[in-house]
Design an enzyme around this catalytic site. Structure first.
Site, PDB file in Angstrom:
ATOM      1  N   HIS A 260      -6.462  75.926  60.911  1.00 45.46           N
ATOM      2  CA  HIS A 260      -5.172  75.787  61.592  1.00 45.46           C
ATOM      3  C   HIS A 260      -5.220  74.936  62.873  1.00 45.46           C
ATOM      4  O   HIS A 260      -6.068  75.143  63.745  1.00 45.46           O
ATOM      5  CB  HIS A 260      -4.622  77.176  61.924  1.00 45.46           C
ATOM      6  CG  HIS A 260      -3.195  77.108  62.343  1.00 45.46           C
ATOM      7  ND1 HIS A 260      -2.185  76.813  61.462  1.00 45.46           N
ATOM      8  CD2 HIS A 260      -2.612  77.238  63.556  1.00 45.46           C
ATOM      9  CE1 HIS A 260      -1.042  76.788  62.107  1.00 45.46           C
ATOM     10  NE2 HIS A 260      -1.263  77.038  63.380  1.00 45.46           N
ATOM     11  N   HIS A 297      -1.428  84.341  69.520  1.00 47.61           N
ATOM     12  CA  HIS A 297      -1.831  83.586  70.701  1.00 47.61           C
ATOM     13  C   HIS A 297      -1.020  83.973  71.927  1.00 47.61           C
ATOM     14  O   HIS A 297       0.131  84.362  71.841  1.00 47.61           O
ATOM     15  CB  HIS A 297      -1.786  82.077  70.458  1.00 47.61           C
ATOM     16  CG  HIS A 297      -0.508  81.559  69.869  1.00 47.61           C
ATOM     17  ND1 HIS A 297      -0.130  81.796  68.572  1.00 47.61           N
ATOM     18  CD2 HIS A 297       0.463  80.798  70.409  1.00 47.61           C
ATOM     19  CE1 HIS A 297       1.026  81.200  68.330  1.00 47.61           C
ATOM     20  NE2 HIS A 297       1.422  80.599  69.436  1.00 47.61           N
ATOM     21  N   GLU A 304       7.435  79.387  75.302  1.00 53.14           N
ATOM     22  CA  GLU A 304       7.564  78.608  74.069  1.00 53.14           C
ATOM     23  C   GLU A 304       8.958  78.822  73.474  1.00 53.14           C
ATOM     24  O   GLU A 304       9.296  79.922  73.035  1.00 53.14           O
ATOM     25  CB  GLU A 304       6.473  79.080  73.105  1.00 53.14           C
ATOM     26  CG  GLU A 304       6.401  78.340  71.811  1.00 53.14           C
ATOM     27  CD  GLU A 304       5.353  78.979  70.900  1.00 53.14           C
ATOM     28  OE1 GLU A 304       4.157  78.954  71.246  1.00 53.14           O
ATOM     29  OE2 GLU A 304       5.743  79.519  69.859  1.00 53.14           O
ATOM     30  N   TYR A 313      11.249  79.861  56.118  1.00 58.80           N
ATOM     31  CA  TYR A 313      10.554  80.620  57.158  1.00 58.80           C
ATOM     32  C   TYR A 313       9.949  81.908  56.635  1.00 58.80           C
ATOM     33  O   TYR A 313      10.015  82.941  57.278  1.00 58.80           O
ATOM     34  CB  TYR A 313      11.493  80.845  58.353  1.00 58.80           C
ATOM     35  CG  TYR A 313      11.699  79.540  59.029  1.00 58.80           C
ATOM     36  CD1 TYR A 313      10.686  78.971  59.779  1.00 58.80           C
ATOM     37  CD2 TYR A 313      12.856  78.807  58.813  1.00 58.80           C
ATOM     38  CE1 TYR A 313      10.822  77.719  60.309  1.00 58.80           C
ATOM     39  CE2 TYR A 313      13.000  77.541  59.344  1.00 58.80           C
ATOM     40  CZ  TYR A 313      11.977  77.018  60.099  1.00 58.80           C
ATOM     41  OH  TYR A 313      12.102  75.779  60.620  1.00 58.80           O
ATOM     42  N   HIS A 335       2.132  86.459  71.010  1.00 59.08           N
ATOM     43  CA  HIS A 335       2.923  86.406  69.779  1.00 59.08           C
ATOM     44  C   HIS A 335       2.096  85.886  68.616  1.00 59.08           C
ATOM     45  O   HIS A 335       1.015  85.319  68.808  1.00 59.08           O
ATOM     46  CB  HIS A 335       4.200  85.582  69.969  1.00 59.08           C
ATOM     47  CG  HIS A 335       3.957  84.132  70.261  1.00 59.08           C
ATOM     48  ND1 HIS A 335       3.634  83.666  71.499  1.00 59.08           N
ATOM     49  CD2 HIS A 335       3.998  83.054  69.451  1.00 59.08           C
ATOM     50  CE1 HIS A 335       3.481  82.367  71.454  1.00 59.08           C
ATOM     51  NE2 HIS A 335       3.691  81.958  70.216  1.00 59.08           N
TER      52      HIS A 335
END
Ligand SMILES: [Fe+2]
Length: 389
Positions: A260, A297, A304, A313, A335
């Site tokens: 990722h 993270h 953000e 989604y 989150h």
């Protein structure tokens, strides 16, 4: 914008006499950033760009009061529920902001009045619809997925073709491609996820006639309506490296890693105190044991703000997030994917899924974002607890 461009008619040398067909002089105007020490353009007007006949203070039509994110929590706002009372400028509904940037949503089908933001550059993302951007530099036809970047002080207006939904990112300084994408002289480097060919700028002058034309001017002190004696769209030619341009999110070339990749690979623009990132459809990470969605993270230095503009989604299943949603994950809160999302995507990959269709525009700010009245009016108040279900 460090790329030289010339549109319409300009004299062979700068600062020399340039005459109209009737023998009179065109009025030369320099639009320059950072005093006389950064990018600039020279514009040639039929009329004096200084001739104003009236100035009046204007009260904002929509609420602009910001409140701290207290009690601190992740937020989900449903812009699908918002309906502007005005146009794409006056009808901007404030979602979030701080001293560096304001983030607003607007939806409208009516033309805006002429507008000049003298506080900073704007980057207007067109989520849906088609709109004609008219300015002293000329016209840009914009549509779904376009970022339209407007230099500070550009007189312009928006003319929608039907209903248009936008996210307006209003900076307190200049919005530019990230420095690391550019050579020391300003050319996009080969590793950059887009380049000069992807940028669209006005290609011919826009000339309009009119007398006593109002222009809404935004300054730190508030809004003023200046009435110009002549129509500001009277530029017969301009040249230089400062002008509005559009960039479509579909032209962003995502970088994919074996495992990722973090958001900086999606960075599209930078402004003082914030960055703008584009999350685009792309192949999933390809390590055989990859977990191809974000790890949990904690962005210790940033808030953000994510605007979900298209795609699927499923990674956020259970969160309520859908196209048109905005999530705000502030510093102070860790989150990550919703419960079960990691297992679901691993299973999907095992069943042959190799791509993600997500499309999102993210604004990461380096100072906390306060909440605007529009955000609070469309908040999904259960979002904060969705990870604990
Ligand atoms: Fe994140």
């Amino acid at each position: 914008m460090p790329y030289y461009r010339v549109v319409g008619e300009v004299p062979r040398k700068r600062h020399v006499q340039f005459r109209r067909p009737d023998g009179g002089l065109y009025a030369e105007e320099l639009m320059g950033e950072e005093g006389f020490s950064s990018d600039s353009s020279l514009l040639y007007h039929r009329h004096l760009p200084t001739a104003i006949v009236k100035a009046e203070a204007v009260e904002p039509v929509v609420g602009t009061r910001l409140e701290p994110n207290l009690p601190l929590s992740p937020r989900h706002f449903r812009t699908q529920e918002l309906d502007s009372a005005g146009d794409l400028v006056g009808g901007r509904m404030l979602l979030a902001g701080n001293g560096d940037v304001r983030l607003s949503y607007a939806t409208s089908d009516r033309p805006s009045e002429l507008y000049r933001n003298s506080m900073g550059d704007e980057c207007v993302y067109v989520q849906r619809g088609r709109v004609r951007f008219e300015s002293t530099y000329g016209v840009i036809e914009a549509g779904e997925g376009d970022y339209v970047v407007i230099p500070t002080g550009t007189i312009h207006r928006w003319v929608p073709d039907g209903r248009v939904n936008v996210l307006a990112i209003e900076a307190s300084g200049h919005i530019r491609p990230p420095k690391r994408y550019l050579s020391q002289y300003g050319q996009f480097l080969e590793h950059a996820p887009y380049c000069e060919r992807d940028l669209r700028a006005p290609s011919e002058p826009l000339l309009a006639e009119g007398e006593e034309v109002p222009v809404l001017v935004r300054t730190r002190g508030g809004l003023t309506r200046l009435v110009y004696r002549d129509h500001p769209f009277d530029v017969v030619g301009w040249d230089g490296c400062l002008y509005p341009y559009a960039f479509n999110i579909d032209d962003f070339e995502p970088v994919v890693k074996k495992t990722h990749a973090p958001p900086p690979v999606h960075q599209t623009f930078e402004g003082p105190g914030f960055v703008v990132c584009s999350f685009c459809p792309r192949p999933l990470d390809y390590h055989p044991e990859a977990v191809p969605i974000p790890y949990n993270h904690h962005n210790v230095d940033s808030d953000e703000f994510m605007f979900y503009v298209g795609g699927d989604y499923s990674a956020r299943r259970g969160s309520g997030i859908d196209v048109g949603s905005v999530s705000l994950h502030p510093a102070g809160f860790t989150h990550g994917p919703q419960p079960g999302a990691v297992e679901a995507v691993i299973e999907a990959m095992a069943n042959g899924v190799t791509t993600t269709s997500e499309m999102a525009v993210m604004v990461d700010t380096f100072r906390p974002l306060d909440l605007g009245p529009a955000a609070l009016s469309c908040e999904d108040s259960g979002y904060a607890w969705t990870w604990a279900r």
